[in-house]
Design an enzyme around this catalytic site. Sequence first.
Site, PDB file in Angstrom:
ATOM      1  N   THR A  16     -17.531  32.580  -3.741  1.00 41.89           N
ATOM      2  CA  THR A  16     -18.190  31.733  -4.732  1.00 41.89           C
ATOM      3  C   THR A  16     -19.068  30.659  -4.103  1.00 41.89           C
ATOM      4  OG1 THR A  16     -16.265  32.031  -6.131  1.00 41.89           O
ATOM      5  CG2 THR A  16     -17.692  30.212  -6.704  1.00 41.89           C
ATOM      6  N   SER A  61     -13.965  37.927  -1.331  1.00 42.13           N
ATOM      7  CA  SER A  61     -12.909  38.002  -0.314  1.00 42.13           C
ATOM      8  C   SER A  61     -11.763  38.923  -0.710  1.00 42.13           C
ATOM      9  CB  SER A  61     -12.404  36.607   0.045  1.00 42.13           C
ATOM     10  OG  SER A  61     -11.510  36.124  -0.914  1.00 42.13           O
ATOM     11  N   GLN A 280      10.624  34.312  -0.347  1.00 42.52           N
ATOM     12  CA  GLN A 280       9.586  34.317  -1.387  1.00 42.52           C
ATOM     13  C   GLN A 280       9.414  32.933  -2.021  1.00 42.52           C
ATOM     14  OE1 GLN A 280      11.325  36.557  -5.099  1.00 42.52           O
ATOM     15  NE2 GLN A 280      11.527  37.915  -3.348  1.00 42.52           N
TER      16      GLN A 280
HETATM   17  N1  ASP Z   1     -13.235  35.876  -5.800  1.00 37.52           N
HETATM   18  C1  ASP Z   1     -13.802  34.861  -4.962  1.00 37.52           C
HETATM   19  C2  ASP Z   1     -13.508  35.247  -3.521  1.00 37.52           C
HETATM   20  O1  ASP Z   1     -12.417  35.043  -3.057  1.00 37.52           O
HETATM   21  C3  ASP Z   1     -13.245  33.533  -5.299  1.00 37.52           C
HETATM   22  C4  ASP Z   1     -13.749  32.412  -4.424  1.00 37.52           C
HETATM   23  O2  ASP Z   1     -14.748  32.524  -3.750  1.00 37.52           O
HETATM   24  O3  ASP Z   1     -13.135  31.360  -4.414  1.00 37.52           O
HETATM   25  O4  ASP Z   1     -14.374  35.752  -2.860  1.00 37.52           O
END
Ligand code: ASP
Length: 345
Positions: A16, A61, A280
């Site tokens: 993001t 990611s 956990q």
């Molecule tokens: N889905 C995004 C990622 O992990 C969320 C983020 O960038 O915070 O790439």
Amino acid sequence: MTKKSPKILLIYTGGTIGMIKDYETGALKAFDFDQLLERIPELSQLDCEIETISFERPIDSSNMNTSYWVKIAGIIEAHYDHFDGFVVLHGSDTMSYTASALSFMLENLAKPVILTGSQLPIGDLRTDAKENLITSIQIAGLQERGRPKICEVCLYFEYKLYRGNRTTKINAEHFEAFASLNYPPLAESGVHLKVYDEYLLQPNRRKKLQVHYQLEDNISLIKLFPGINESTMRCIMLADHVKAFVLETFGAGNAPTQEWFLQLIKEANLQGKIIINVTQCSGGSVNMGQYETSESLKRLGVISGKDITTEAALAKLMYLMGAEVGAKVFKTIYETPLRGEMSQN
Ligand code: ASP
């Protein structure tokens, strides 16, 4: 003699943080990191020289894997001598896994590698990206007696710098998205940037950086739950290709004492599979033998992950198995802190 400004390499992998809003269409689009200074003019106030490298195709990611870890580690190794610090921009979803993996891959690290990201895109009005990015660069440039002050893989998010392999993503929408429950923050940013020297890893500067690229991915993660049955456990634990697994147990490392469960552990042992016990719970430690329900695991030679996170437990397993550490010493080495990822006792 004039003081030289630290050189920082910014590595953009995706997530993001690298997005901006197209105000005409309202859609999010990738940000051209070559134009970083233009977009964030505040960066020119930092006393650093910044260069950027971007993944050709930035990724969300959730698509992170061992090949990308090898790629990031390779970029750091290739530029290690020419930069004083590294900032890795990464999606927040799997950032703790990447931080953990890099911590093991980069042995004898004597420069900062700071992972950061954001919950809102850099072009969003209320974005957390600017602060995260600016402070990460500032931290990566911190020097003491002409040398980098921070010499480990860290994660910076929402005013806190953490040891990367101690973190977990705990919230999908709050700006405070990460926690490090078993280790205090390494630094906090407020009116002042306060570094807690006593918690930093001390590098051995006489040793050269050694990058480990071999990671074993034939491993598994099993989270116990009340009612988990023998067939499910058998499928995962005794699958031919699974060479090792992390068992997420209850509380202080407790597991069922039913005969079928212990029998499976014995069979896995006989097949030479490595078993790591992690809790956990988000905080606290495994203490095998404290309860009757963990005594048998201890007797069967299951390895204690102590207070390690699941993310770091998996990364450490991939790294040690990739390094072909022998069966006789595996338990001792695994139970020893290698990069500050677990407490001594
Ligand atoms: N889905 C995004 C990622 O992990 C969320 C983020 O960038 O915070 O790439």
